[in-house]
Design a protein around this motif. Structure first.
Motif, PDB file in Angstrom:
ATOM      1  N   ASN A  49       0.788  -1.230   0.000  1.00 35.63           N
ATOM      2  CA  ASN A  49       0.000   0.000   0.000  1.00 35.63           C
ATOM      3  C   ASN A  49       0.821   1.283   0.000  1.00 35.63           C
ATOM      4  N   GLU A  50       2.061   1.234  -0.414  1.00 36.55           N
ATOM      5  CA  GLU A  50       2.885   2.433  -0.481  1.00 36.55           C
ATOM      6  C   GLU A  50       2.416   3.339  -1.622  1.00 36.55           C
ATOM      7  N   GLN A  51       2.375   4.628  -1.351  1.00 38.71           N
ATOM      8  CA  GLN A  51       2.020   5.620  -2.350  1.00 38.71           C
ATOM      9  C   GLN A  51       3.204   6.561  -2.549  1.00 38.71           C
ATOM     10  N   THR A  52       3.327   7.107  -3.750  1.00 34.04           N
ATOM     11  CA  THR A  52       4.377   8.078  -4.045  1.00 34.04           C
ATOM     12  C   THR A  52       3.770   9.220  -4.842  1.00 34.04           C
ATOM     13  N   LEU A  53       4.014  10.442  -4.370  1.00 32.69           N
ATOM     14  CA  LEU A  53       3.553  11.627  -5.085  1.00 32.69           C
ATOM     15  C   LEU A  53       4.443  11.851  -6.297  1.00 32.69           C
ATOM     16  N   MET A  54       3.845  11.921  -7.468  1.00 28.94           N
ATOM     17  CA  MET A  54       4.548  12.176  -8.718  1.00 28.94           C
ATOM     18  C   MET A  54       4.046  13.504  -9.263  1.00 28.94           C
ATOM     19  N   VAL A  55       4.965  14.404  -9.649  1.00 28.38           N
ATOM     20  CA  VAL A  55       4.564  15.697 -10.196  1.00 28.38           C
ATOM     21  C   VAL A  55       5.326  15.979 -11.487  1.00 28.38           C
ATOM     22  N   ASP A  56       4.783  16.914 -12.273  1.00 33.19           N
ATOM     23  CA  ASP A  56       5.495  17.358 -13.473  1.00 33.19           C
ATOM     24  C   ASP A  56       6.842  17.938 -13.054  1.00 33.19           C
ATOM     25  N   GLU A  57       7.845  17.679 -13.847  1.00 38.88           N
ATOM     26  CA  GLU A  57       9.202  18.097 -13.505  1.00 38.88           C
ATOM     27  C   GLU A  57       9.314  19.607 -13.292  1.00 38.88           C
ATOM     28  N   ASP A  58       8.577  20.381 -14.076  1.00 46.46           N
ATOM     29  CA  ASP A  58       8.665  21.835 -13.951  1.00 46.46           C
ATOM     30  C   ASP A  58       7.964  22.379 -12.710  1.00 46.46           C
ATOM     31  N   GLN A  59       7.200  21.539 -12.016  1.00 49.93           N
ATOM     32  CA  GLN A  59       6.530  21.959 -10.784  1.00 49.93           C
ATOM     33  C   GLN A  59       7.100  21.265  -9.545  1.00 49.93           C
ATOM     34  N   ALA A  60       8.195  20.552  -9.706  1.00 50.97           N
ATOM     35  CA  ALA A  60       8.767  19.770  -8.611  1.00 50.97           C
ATOM     36  C   ALA A  60       9.198  20.658  -7.438  1.00 50.97           C
ATOM     37  N   GLU A  61       9.819  21.785  -7.729  1.00 48.57           N
ATOM     38  CA  GLU A  61      10.295  22.657  -6.648  1.00 48.57           C
ATOM     39  C   GLU A  61       9.129  23.216  -5.843  1.00 48.57           C
TER      40      GLU A  61
END
Length: 71
Positions: free
Chosen positions: A47-59
């Motif tokens: 049940n592990e989750q990982t937040l993934m975001v667009d590279e340009d919004q990572a900061e």
């Protein structure tokens, strides 16, 4: 998309998801649907989750999470 953070609980994942939505960050929670099948404490297996975001919004995403965790 790049991995940003692995929430430690379902409630933490929900708050982080809300933060991303509120600030218009394009994201998805990898493992989010599967984790609902196995609720409970987060483990590294099912049940592990990982937040993934667009590279340009990572900061921006990192700053939002940092603010949340330090509050």
């Amino acid at each position: 998309m790049v991995p940003i953070y692995t929430p430690k609980s379902e409630s933490e994942a929900l708050v982080i998801t809300s933060l991303m939505q509120a600030y218009g960050v394009v994201f998805f929670m990898r493992g989010g649907a599967f984790s609902s099948m196995y609720p409970g404490p987060v483990s590294n297996s099912l049940n592990e989750q990982t937040l993934m975001v667009d590279e340009d919004q990572a900061e921006l995403a990192r700053e939002l999470i940092k603010s949340f965790l330090s509050a």
